[in-house]
Scaffold this active site. Sequence first.
Site, PDB file in Angstrom:
ATOM      1  N   TYR A   1      36.186  52.639  34.715  1.00 35.36           N
ATOM      2  CA  TYR A   1      34.776  52.815  34.393  1.00 35.36           C
ATOM      3  C   TYR A   1      34.335  54.277  34.457  1.00 35.36           C
ATOM      4  CZ  TYR A   1      34.097  47.727  34.787  1.00 35.36           C
ATOM      5  OH  TYR A   1      34.161  46.368  34.604  1.00 35.36           O
TER       6      TYR A   1
ATOM      7  N   ASP B   1      35.209  43.567  39.363  1.00 39.17           N
ATOM      8  CA  ASP B   1      34.045  43.168  38.579  1.00 39.17           C
ATOM      9  C   ASP B   1      34.251  41.771  38.020  1.00 39.17           C
ATOM     10  OD1 ASP B   1      31.697  43.196  37.149  1.00 39.17           O
ATOM     11  OD2 ASP B   1      32.302  44.756  35.748  1.00 39.17           O
TER      12      ASP B   1
ATOM     13  N   ASP C   1      46.158  38.558  36.776  1.00 41.32           N
ATOM     14  CA  ASP C   1      46.104  37.335  35.971  1.00 41.32           C
ATOM     15  C   ASP C   1      46.393  36.101  36.818  1.00 41.32           C
ATOM     16  OD1 ASP C   1      48.626  38.438  36.266  1.00 41.32           O
ATOM     17  OD2 ASP C   1      49.304  37.974  34.244  1.00 41.32           O
TER      18      ASP C   1
ATOM     19  N   ASP D   1      32.840  37.815  39.849  1.00 40.16           N
ATOM     20  CA  ASP D   1      32.007  36.913  39.055  1.00 40.16           C
ATOM     21  C   ASP D   1      32.664  35.539  38.942  1.00 40.16           C
ATOM     22  OD1 ASP D   1      30.060  38.769  38.701  1.00 40.16           O
ATOM     23  OD2 ASP D   1      30.390  39.080  36.558  1.00 40.16           O
TER      24      ASP D   1
ATOM     25  N   LYS E   1      47.909  45.095  38.953  1.00 38.04           N
ATOM     26  CA  LYS E   1      48.754  44.751  37.803  1.00 38.04           C
ATOM     27  C   LYS E   1      49.946  45.706  37.818  1.00 38.04           C
ATOM     28  CE  LYS E   1      49.562  42.226  34.112  1.00 38.04           C
ATOM     29  NZ  LYS E   1      50.043  40.836  34.272  1.00 38.04           N
TER      30      LYS E   1
END
Length: 427
Positions: A202, A309, A285, A313, A253
């Site tokens: 980001y 993020d 994942d 959620d 990852k």
Amino acid sequence: MRSKLKSFEENNSCSFQTTKMAASLQFLNLNPLTLKPFHQSSTLTFSKSNSIRCSAATTSKRSYTITLLPGDGIGPEVISVAKDVLLLSGSIEGIKYEFHEKLLGGAALDATGVPLPDETLSVAKESDAVLLGAIGGYKWDKNEKHLKPETGLLQLRAGLKVFANLRPATVFPQLVDASTLKREVAEGVDLMVIRELTGGIYFGKPRGFGTNENGEETGYNTEIYAAHEIDRIARFAFEVARKRGRKLCSVDKANVLEASMFWRKRVLALAQEYPDIELSHMYVDNAAMQLIRNPKQFDTIVTNNIFGDILSDEASMITGSIGMLPSASLGDSGPGLFEPIHGSAPDIAGQDKANPFATVLSAAMLLRYGLGEEKAAERIEKAVLDTLNRGFRTADIYSSGTKLVGCKQLGEEILKSVESHVPAGAL
């Protein structure tokens, strides 16, 4: 009830000087998910270079400056409820507030042309804590990136220098049937996602748009972390895990991304200082799948900005509604930023349908983590549980046999519970 709040707000609006205090954060005396206290001697400590501090984390100060950022959509509605709850709980516990309401996001764009006005950031930095409603909406979706409401939030986080985002996900017993998962999967879920907030893709550079060797347009971003950024969030997560279930899962990852390989290397190195913590690693994942398959396997999760993020959620929906979950963003010093994790919900804005619980619980986090006001925080948390026990629900958490109410009436019911002396054993 309203007359009491009006009277207290008038008496509470007097000017007073606030002394900026920075004390070591001691918020893990309480489990922020179950709201049940740990042993009182359990405190969170860090080495000097890794201390996490909030502006007014002391119980000796009883007057505070709070910056309110209602934002967009349902933000003003839920902030209004949270402010009333803060005022009433404060009046009972002997706390005074000076509120400063400022613009952020789309509201700021419409009024000033920028998503984060200089005045908003300046006032926020000088306050003891910041409470945010929500930002964003369809109206500004086509704006250029630097003129999007979300850019204002990123700038605010950077300006306040908050880097650790705590997002609890707990299934309230009263709402277990609101979860989309089977009862046996959702019941008893109690986890914390710790998201690194100011690094990664980001914020990484280079970023932008270009043209490749074939003449095609491209867009690119950079996932990058410095050692100190990983070390401070990992240390923070180890300390959180130590005060919870002593289990920490680092999500990355590392089978593909060099930034994740480096992340895992740094977390593994730091783990040598925490032999009492059971550390595991999981690819993002797989973590996304496991959160749905068996969420109770997790206690504390630490991950980078973008993975956090998304996963936070996802975890929120295990609870039955994103409208129930608060968050806290903390830094080395200065005010913390407290906000519900839901969005601005423009589809229901102004219709008295918003769920204010998450914002009210964010106010409780503000009291505990930002101001060190434990009793007032507990009073609010107990009031939320009491309101749920009495059966009041907004549409997003409504089920047969409960009472469907709007945002304003739910706020009134929370105030009734705040004012009542709810026995701890009743919860």
